[in-house]
Write a protein that holds these residues in place. Structure first.
Motif, PDB file in Angstrom:
ATOM      1  N   LYS A  16      -3.942  -0.594  18.696  1.00  0.00           N
ATOM      2  CA  LYS A  16      -3.860   0.838  18.384  1.00  0.00           C
ATOM      3  C   LYS A  16      -4.704   1.600  19.380  1.00  0.00           C
ATOM      4  O   LYS A  16      -5.844   1.229  19.638  1.00  0.00           O
ATOM      5  CB  LYS A  16      -4.345   1.089  16.957  1.00  0.00           C
ATOM      6  N   LYS A  65      -1.736 -10.695   9.386  1.00  0.00           N
ATOM      7  CA  LYS A  65      -1.760  -9.541  10.292  1.00  0.00           C
ATOM      8  C   LYS A  65      -3.206  -9.129  10.519  1.00  0.00           C
ATOM      9  O   LYS A  65      -3.970  -8.922   9.586  1.00  0.00           O
ATOM     10  CB  LYS A  65      -0.940  -8.389   9.712  1.00  0.00           C
ATOM     11  N   ASP A  82       5.365  -3.041  12.773  1.00  0.00           N
ATOM     12  CA  ASP A  82       4.961  -2.173  11.680  1.00  0.00           C
ATOM     13  C   ASP A  82       5.692  -0.874  11.954  1.00  0.00           C
ATOM     14  O   ASP A  82       5.350  -0.132  12.882  1.00  0.00           O
ATOM     15  CB  ASP A  82       3.438  -1.892  11.729  1.00  0.00           C
ATOM     16  N   HIS A 111       1.286   3.534  16.979  1.00  0.00           N
ATOM     17  CA  HIS A 111       0.000   3.267  17.625  1.00  0.00           C
ATOM     18  C   HIS A 111       0.005   3.426  19.148  1.00  0.00           C
ATOM     19  O   HIS A 111      -0.662   2.683  19.851  1.00  0.00           O
ATOM     20  CB  HIS A 111      -0.477   1.856  17.273  1.00  0.00           C
ATOM     21  N   ASP A 142       3.049  -1.722  16.132  1.00  0.00           N
ATOM     22  CA  ASP A 142       3.091  -0.634  15.157  1.00  0.00           C
ATOM     23  C   ASP A 142       3.572   0.588  15.916  1.00  0.00           C
ATOM     24  O   ASP A 142       2.929   1.035  16.866  1.00  0.00           O
ATOM     25  CB  ASP A 142       1.695  -0.413  14.557  1.00  0.00           C
ATOM     26  N   GLU A 160      -2.471  -6.800  16.094  1.00  0.00           N
ATOM     27  CA  GLU A 160      -1.993  -5.413  16.186  1.00  0.00           C
ATOM     28  C   GLU A 160      -2.911  -4.611  17.093  1.00  0.00           C
ATOM     29  O   GLU A 160      -4.122  -4.808  17.094  1.00  0.00           O
ATOM     30  CB  GLU A 160      -1.987  -4.831  14.774  1.00  0.00           C
ATOM     31  N   PHE A 168     -12.226  -3.062   7.924  1.00  0.00           N
ATOM     32  CA  PHE A 168     -12.551  -1.704   8.374  1.00  0.00           C
ATOM     33  C   PHE A 168     -13.093  -0.797   7.283  1.00  0.00           C
ATOM     34  O   PHE A 168     -13.301   0.377   7.515  1.00  0.00           O
ATOM     35  CB  PHE A 168     -11.349  -1.057   9.080  1.00  0.00           C
ATOM     36  N   ASP A 215       5.038   0.044   7.673  1.00  0.00           N
ATOM     37  CA  ASP A 215       3.615   0.343   7.451  1.00  0.00           C
ATOM     38  C   ASP A 215       3.522   1.855   7.355  1.00  0.00           C
ATOM     39  O   ASP A 215       3.406   2.540   8.367  1.00  0.00           O
ATOM     40  CB  ASP A 215       2.771  -0.198   8.620  1.00  0.00           C
ATOM     41  N   TRP A 246      -7.418  -4.745  -0.943  1.00  0.00           N
ATOM     42  CA  TRP A 246      -6.772  -3.819  -1.890  1.00  0.00           C
ATOM     43  C   TRP A 246      -5.971  -4.580  -2.944  1.00  0.00           C
ATOM     44  O   TRP A 246      -5.814  -4.100  -4.071  1.00  0.00           O
ATOM     45  CB  TRP A 246      -5.840  -2.846  -1.157  1.00  0.00           C
ATOM     46  N   TRP A 299       0.806  -1.219   0.000  1.00  0.00           N
ATOM     47  CA  TRP A 299       0.000   0.000   0.000  1.00  0.00           C
ATOM     48  C   TRP A 299       0.841   1.273   0.000  1.00  0.00           C
ATOM     49  O   TRP A 299       0.341   2.350  -0.317  1.00  0.00           O
ATOM     50  CB  TRP A 299      -1.016   0.004   1.146  1.00  0.00           C
ATOM     51  N   TRP A 350      -5.558  -6.364  12.206  1.00  0.00           N
ATOM     52  CA  TRP A 350      -5.787  -5.082  12.873  1.00  0.00           C
ATOM     53  C   TRP A 350      -7.286  -4.790  12.818  1.00  0.00           C
ATOM     54  O   TRP A 350      -7.890  -4.886  11.757  1.00  0.00           O
ATOM     55  CB  TRP A 350      -5.009  -3.932  12.224  1.00  0.00           C
ATOM     56  N   ASP A 384      -1.363   8.810  14.536  1.00  0.00           N
ATOM     57  CA  ASP A 384      -0.859   7.692  13.716  1.00  0.00           C
ATOM     58  C   ASP A 384      -0.445   8.277  12.371  1.00  0.00           C
ATOM     59  O   ASP A 384      -1.130   8.094  11.374  1.00  0.00           O
ATOM     60  CB  ASP A 384      -1.983   6.655  13.567  1.00  0.00           C
ATOM     61  N   TRP A 425      -4.960   4.145  -1.241  1.00  0.00           N
ATOM     62  CA  TRP A 425      -5.342   3.683   0.077  1.00  0.00           C
ATOM     63  C   TRP A 425      -6.865   3.611   0.113  1.00  0.00           C
ATOM     64  O   TRP A 425      -7.530   4.635  -0.058  1.00  0.00           O
ATOM     65  CB  TRP A 425      -4.837   4.659   1.130  1.00  0.00           C
ATOM     66  N   HIS A 467      -2.303  -6.437   1.151  1.00  0.00           N
ATOM     67  CA  HIS A 467      -3.456  -5.978   1.929  1.00  0.00           C
ATOM     68  C   HIS A 467      -4.711  -6.393   1.164  1.00  0.00           C
ATOM     69  O   HIS A 467      -4.877  -6.023   0.018  1.00  0.00           O
ATOM     70  CB  HIS A 467      -3.403  -4.449   2.040  1.00  0.00           C
ATOM     71  N   ASN A 505      -2.188  -8.823   5.122  1.00  0.00           N
ATOM     72  CA  ASN A 505      -2.900  -7.911   6.027  1.00  0.00           C
ATOM     73  C   ASN A 505      -4.387  -7.979   5.742  1.00  0.00           C
ATOM     74  O   ASN A 505      -4.818  -7.793   4.600  1.00  0.00           O
ATOM     75  CB  ASN A 505      -2.428  -6.467   5.806  1.00  0.00           C
TER      76      ASN A 505
HETATM   77  C1  RM4 Z   1      -3.825   0.276  10.048  1.00  0.00           C
HETATM   78  C2  RM4 Z   1      -2.877  -0.752  10.598  1.00  0.00           C
HETATM   79  C3  RM4 Z   1      -2.563  -1.857   9.663  1.00  0.00           C
HETATM   80  C4  RM4 Z   1      -2.401  -1.399   8.250  1.00  0.00           C
HETATM   81  C5  RM4 Z   1      -3.436  -0.402   7.824  1.00  0.00           C
HETATM   82  C6  RM4 Z   1      -3.136   0.193   6.465  1.00  0.00           C
HETATM   83  O1  RM4 Z   1      -3.760   1.439  10.807  1.00  0.00           O
HETATM   84  O2  RM4 Z   1      -1.687  -0.086  10.963  1.00  0.00           O
HETATM   85  O3  RM4 Z   1      -1.407  -2.524  10.040  1.00  0.00           O
HETATM   86  O4  RM4 Z   1      -2.609  -2.542   7.525  1.00  0.00           O
HETATM   87  O5  RM4 Z   1      -3.520   0.633   8.737  1.00  0.00           O
END
Ligand code: RM4
Ligand code: MN
Length: 382
Positions: free
Chosen positions: A177, A133, A237, A213, A210, A175, A92, A280, A64, A17, A135, A245, A380, A61, A88
């Motif tokens: 955050k 991964k 990350d 985070h 990360d 992960e 979300f 990342d 994507w 990404w 998140w 972030d 993104w 990812h 990944n």
């Molecule tokens: C998130 C997280 C993930 C990453 C995405 C793009 O905040 O850090 O690791 O895959 O963003």
């Protein structure tokens, strides 16, 4: 300790990404020559490896980087000189996930999210990737909006189902955050929460740190030391933050922090294949391929300095209570200019000593601008 041999063996993973367009919620600035599909992203990532020699894998990812034939994508990666790294997951960006994914109050939405995570394991099988991964943006914005504890139960159920689907040589990295996009409670807000869930599941569940985070002032190297001691540090990350972030280039905001983190990794026996060094990042205003090359170099510089710490002298100073002497040993290593050493190392690896200059002279940037005309640029969220 053979510092050069250790640096030569370093493996820093680039994120697919980072090569697409990115920005903030205010504006995404398109750049010319940006990849239109995952194949072109891998071709760009291969340039980072070509000039640094230490970035041999690329994280994908999903969705994507969704393609019809993942085995073909993995073949393409090999053809251009890289391998597929971590997969990944992304739960979300679908309208269904407004109130959460695996912690959503509705069982149907939870099922859909878990289905996506299982699909990611299928993609690992097809690409030969060993790492998933996870998140979760899951959380709530207002007190009372949902039951905090029930959400932990739903999270635990989802994680066990995914864990059970992993093959013997696969693992997942959870992960955490602090906040964003949820602003009141985040369901996996910190390393302790991630660690507790991973501990219950078993050795194939580990925590990923990360670096962007955390709350300001958080001592990340302590977290690294603790997780390594428990065998629960799965990887990083890497990126930099000034405020939240920010996803800026690793080592740009606080190179000293990166050095302290790398020192704890080495001290804790985490410098090897078990702890993944992943980037990342998003390059919103700088060119992407050089942004990744610079980031890889920043990680290498911090690593080289951390490897130069005179561990015997440090141990002596520590055990004799020599506070200033111990601090000086660490600072001497940090204040060493390791750029000549890395230049030499690259020449020994048949690379140019300055990857930034070599990439600029290669003509690749001009070539992709000329060739990548038409089509929809990757970005993104798209
Ligand atoms: C998130 C997280 C993930 C990453 C995405 C793009 O905040 O850090 O690791 O895959 O963003
Ligand atoms: Mn991340």
């Amino acid at each position: 300790m053979d510092v050069k041999a250790l640096l030569r063996a370093q493996h820093i993973e680039t994120p697919s990404w980072a090569f697409g367009n990115s920005g903030t919620r205010f504006k995404v600035f398109a750049q010319r020559g940006v990849p239109r599909d995952p194949y072109e992203k891998l071709a760009d990532a291969a340039q980072v490896h070509r000039f640094t020699g230490v970035a041999p894998t690329v994280a994908l990812h999903i969705p994507w980087d969704r393609v019809d034939d993942y085995a073909d994508l993995a073949r393409h990666a090999r053809d251009v000189g890289v391998g597929i790294g971590a997969i990944n997951s992304n739960v979300f960006q679908d309208d269904d996930y407004m109130l959460g994914s695996v912690t959503h109050p509705d069982a149907g939405v939870r099922r859909k999210a878990i289905g996506h995570l299982l699909e990611c394991v299928d993609i690992m099988d097809a690409t030969g990737s060993g790492t998933l991964k996870l998140w979760f943006s899951d959380g709530i914005n207002y007190p009372g909006q949902d039951d905090i504890r029930a959400r932990q139960d739903r999270l635990a159920d989802a994680l066990s189902e995914v864990y059970a689907r992993l093959g013997p040589s696969q693992r997942f990295l959870l992960e955490y955050k602090l906040f964003e996009p949820a602003f009141y409670v985040t369901d996996v807000p910190d390393w302790g929460t991630a660690y507790a869930h991973c501990l219950r599941l078993g050795p194939q569940a580990q925590v990923v740190v990360d670096t962007g985070h955390h709350a300001p002032g958080t001592n990340i190297e302590f977290i690294v030391a603790f997780l390594l001691r428990e065998g629960k540090l799965g990887g990083f990350d890497f990126n930099s933050r000034f405020y939240a972030d920010d996803d800026l280039m690793v080592g740009a905001a606080d190179p000293f922090q990166l050095f302290r983190i790398m020192y704890e990794v080495i001290r804790g026996g985490g410098y090897g294949p078990d702890v993944a060094f992943m980037l990342d990042q998003c390059h919103n205003i700088e060119p992407k391929i050089p942004g990744q090359i610079r980031s890889v170099m920043n990680v290498q510089e911090a690593t080289a300095k951390a490897l130069l710490v005179d561990r015997a002298a440090l141990g002596d100073a520590q055990s004799s209570g020599d506070v200033l002497g111990a601090n000086a040993v660490l600072m001497d290593a940090y204040n060493t200019d390791v750029r000549p050493l890395l230049g030499e190392l690259r020449e020994e690896m048949s690379l140019a000593p300055d990857p930034m200059k070599a990439y600029a002279a290669s003509g690749y940037a001009e070539k992709i601008v000329a060739e990548r005309v038409g089509g929809a640029q990757a970005g993104w969220g798209a």
